[in-house]
Scaffold this active site. Structure first.
Site, PDB file in Angstrom:
ATOM      1  N   GLU A 329     -67.502  14.831  56.047  1.00 16.57           N
ATOM      2  CA  GLU A 329     -66.706  15.947  55.537  1.00 16.57           C
ATOM      3  C   GLU A 329     -66.901  16.059  54.031  1.00 16.57           C
ATOM      4  OE1 GLU A 329     -62.856  16.594  58.426  1.00 16.57           O
ATOM      5  OE2 GLU A 329     -62.577  15.362  56.649  1.00 16.57           O
ATOM      6  N   CYS A 330     -67.232  17.237  53.566  1.00 12.49           N
ATOM      7  CA  CYS A 330     -67.341  17.550  52.137  1.00 12.49           C
ATOM      8  C   CYS A 330     -68.259  16.538  51.444  1.00 12.49           C
ATOM      9  CB  CYS A 330     -65.954  17.625  51.501  1.00 12.49           C
ATOM     10  SG  CYS A 330     -65.919  18.563  49.957  1.00 12.49           S
ATOM     11  N   GLY A 331     -67.718  15.606  50.657  1.00 10.20           N
ATOM     12  CA  GLY A 331     -68.573  14.634  50.003  1.00 10.20           C
ATOM     13  C   GLY A 331     -69.397  13.828  50.988  1.00 10.20           C
ATOM     14  N   TYR A 333     -70.473  14.904  53.824  1.00 17.66           N
ATOM     15  CA  TYR A 333     -71.529  15.837  54.255  1.00 17.66           C
ATOM     16  C   TYR A 333     -72.683  15.824  53.271  1.00 17.66           C
ATOM     17  CZ  TYR A 333     -73.371  20.567  55.465  1.00 17.66           C
ATOM     18  OH  TYR A 333     -74.139  21.650  55.813  1.00 17.66           O
ATOM     19  N   SER A 429     -69.695  19.045  57.476  1.00 15.81           N
ATOM     20  CA  SER A 429     -69.161  20.326  57.011  1.00 15.81           C
ATOM     21  C   SER A 429     -68.512  20.135  55.655  1.00 15.81           C
ATOM     22  CB  SER A 429     -68.123  20.871  57.998  1.00 15.81           C
ATOM     23  OG  SER A 429     -66.934  20.098  57.925  1.00 15.81           O
TER      24      SER A 429
END
Length: 439
Positions: A329-331, A333, A429
């Site tokens: 997730e985010c970082g 990803y 994502s």
């Protein structure tokens, strides 16, 4: 279920000092022998860790845009056994989005109203005197049905300034429950996503103790506690926290990977999942026996060199991905991608499990709620599942060659270009999942 009495600490806007007040109250009431349950209204990733450090109890997010009534009740039930609830709002008291979500628009006022917690307004009085009362009165009367405990006035310059402010508040009948002198030394360090993380603060316990002493000296703690309120809400035992995506979950946890919603982890633990923390920054590989590796968000852009040099981590992750799923997730990803370019323009090799290339040098602000319809499965969810979450980062995608993970839109239904990626059993994502829609 009858929850303990509580208060919502809010403000007219961000930057008014509500986090300092929140942490000071949590610690002061805890020092007085109370069991205090903290909550955070809205999708903040960082504040709950500070709350836990101040109160000694896990803090949880409550989000009326992303969460349905059952999930809100299940999270609120975590206050069971506490003597008092203190919740911290996000942004300004009435700030939310324009389009209704699961149960509302995502404002702190909605959370306070649903739970029956009177609002304690933290008001920055810098640059005004009696006019501060007009601001406070507007917030108190904007919604006549919202319980209002009173005002803590912050950044007061002098005894004369305090007298003028109190005259204004008395004139409109608003209780002043604290007057905080201007103190430049009582601030928490910040960076581009807000406060530094609790684990990075060099003297966190000492800082929180100073906030508590400051509140004791300048606020009426007995009156603040007496102003707390509550109402009956749905039985939290009938609600359900998020289910775990696997039985044995290797969870990256260190200064680069720390943004995981507390209610997500609580749901995983409650269902019997085994969470196995490991540190990529310490070049630790995930447990080879894990069923799933989960890389949460955080600050990989600040540690790109160390992550690029973490050969045991990269080798272990790639070995796991040959037969079992990985999600970021985010970082997280970004680290699953091929490369990350830092603020100085230096390119760092990442794990290359996805073709993603991101740049923190070419900064672009991405903030807001996200609705996602999965076009491919990800751990815990089948293709077609609808999710609600939140995105907050400054990185730009330079390359994204893999298949999209989802159709993503903002809170108003406008398409968002950051769709996530999937390749084999690896998914990622930029949005952090808060809840499954329709639950």
């Amino acid at each position: 279920m009858i929850d303990p009495p509580g208060l919502m600490i809010s403000a007219p806007s961000s930057g008014s000092g509500k986090t300092t007040v929140m942490l000071g109250l949590l610690r002061a009431f805890t020092e007085d022998g109370l069991s205090v349950q903290p909550f955070k209204s809205g999708p903040d990733y960082i504040d709950p860790a500070f709350h836990r450090a101040a109160a000694g109890r896990r803090s949880f997010n409550l989000d009326s845009w992303a969460m349905d009534a059952d999930l809100l009740a299940a999270i609120a039930a975590k206050a069971e056994g506490a003597d008092l609830v203190v919740a911290e709002g996000s942004m300004g008291l009435y700030d939310g989005v324009a389009t209704r979500g699961a149960t509302g628009w995502g404002s702190s006022a909605e959370t306070a109203d649903r739970m029956g917690w009177p609002v304690l307004l933290v008001l920055d009085a810098g640059g005004q005197a009696q006019s501060a009362a007009a601001t406070a009165l507007g917030f108190a009367r904007y919604r006549e049905d919202l319980p209002f405990a009173g005002v803590i006035v912050n950044r007061v310059a002098s005894p004369r300034h305090e007298r003028l402010i109190r005259l204004g508040m008395e004139g409109v009948g608003l209780p002043v429950l604290g007057v905080l002198p201007r103190r430049g030394d009582l601030t928490l360090p910040e960076r581009h996503l807000g406060l530094v993380q609790a684990v990075e603060h060099p003297d966190l316990d000492e800082a929180i103790a100073a906030y508590a002493a400051f509140l004791r000296a300048h606020a009426d703690l007995p009156a603040i506690r007496a102003a707390a309120g509550r109402r009956a809400v749905a039985d939290g035992k009938s609600g359900r926290l998020p289910r775990p995506p696997a039985q044995r979950i290797a969870l990256a946890q260190d200064a680069a990977f720390s943004f995981t919603y507390p209610h997500i982890l609580e749901g995983w633990r409650a269902a019997g999942a085994e969470i196995q923390p490991f540190s990529p920054l310490a070049d630790e590989a995930p447990d080879p026996a894990s069923d799933l590796v989960w890389l949460p968000g955080g600050y990989p852009e600040l540690h790109a060199g160390a992550l690029a040099a973490a050969t045991r981590f990269r080798s272990g992750l790639r070995q796991h991905a040959r037969t079992r799923p990985v999600h970021g997730e985010c970082g997280g990803y970004m680290v699953l991608g091929r490369a990350l370019i830092d603020k100085d323009g230096e390119r760092h090799r990442m794990t290359d499990l996805l073709g993603l290339v991101t740049s923190y040098e070419k900064r672009s602000f991405h903030l807001g709620y996200r609705a996602a319809a999965l076009t491919a499965p990800m751990p815990g969810f089948q293709a077609g599942a609808r999710l609600r979450g939140h995105e907050f980062h400054y990185s730009t995608i330079l390359e994204q060659p893999d298949a999209p993970l989802a159709r993503v839109s903002d809170a108003d239904g406008n398409p968002v270009a950051e769709t996530g990626s999937t390749r084999g059993g690896v998914t990622g994502s930029f949005f952090h999942v808060i809840a499954e829609a329709g639950r």
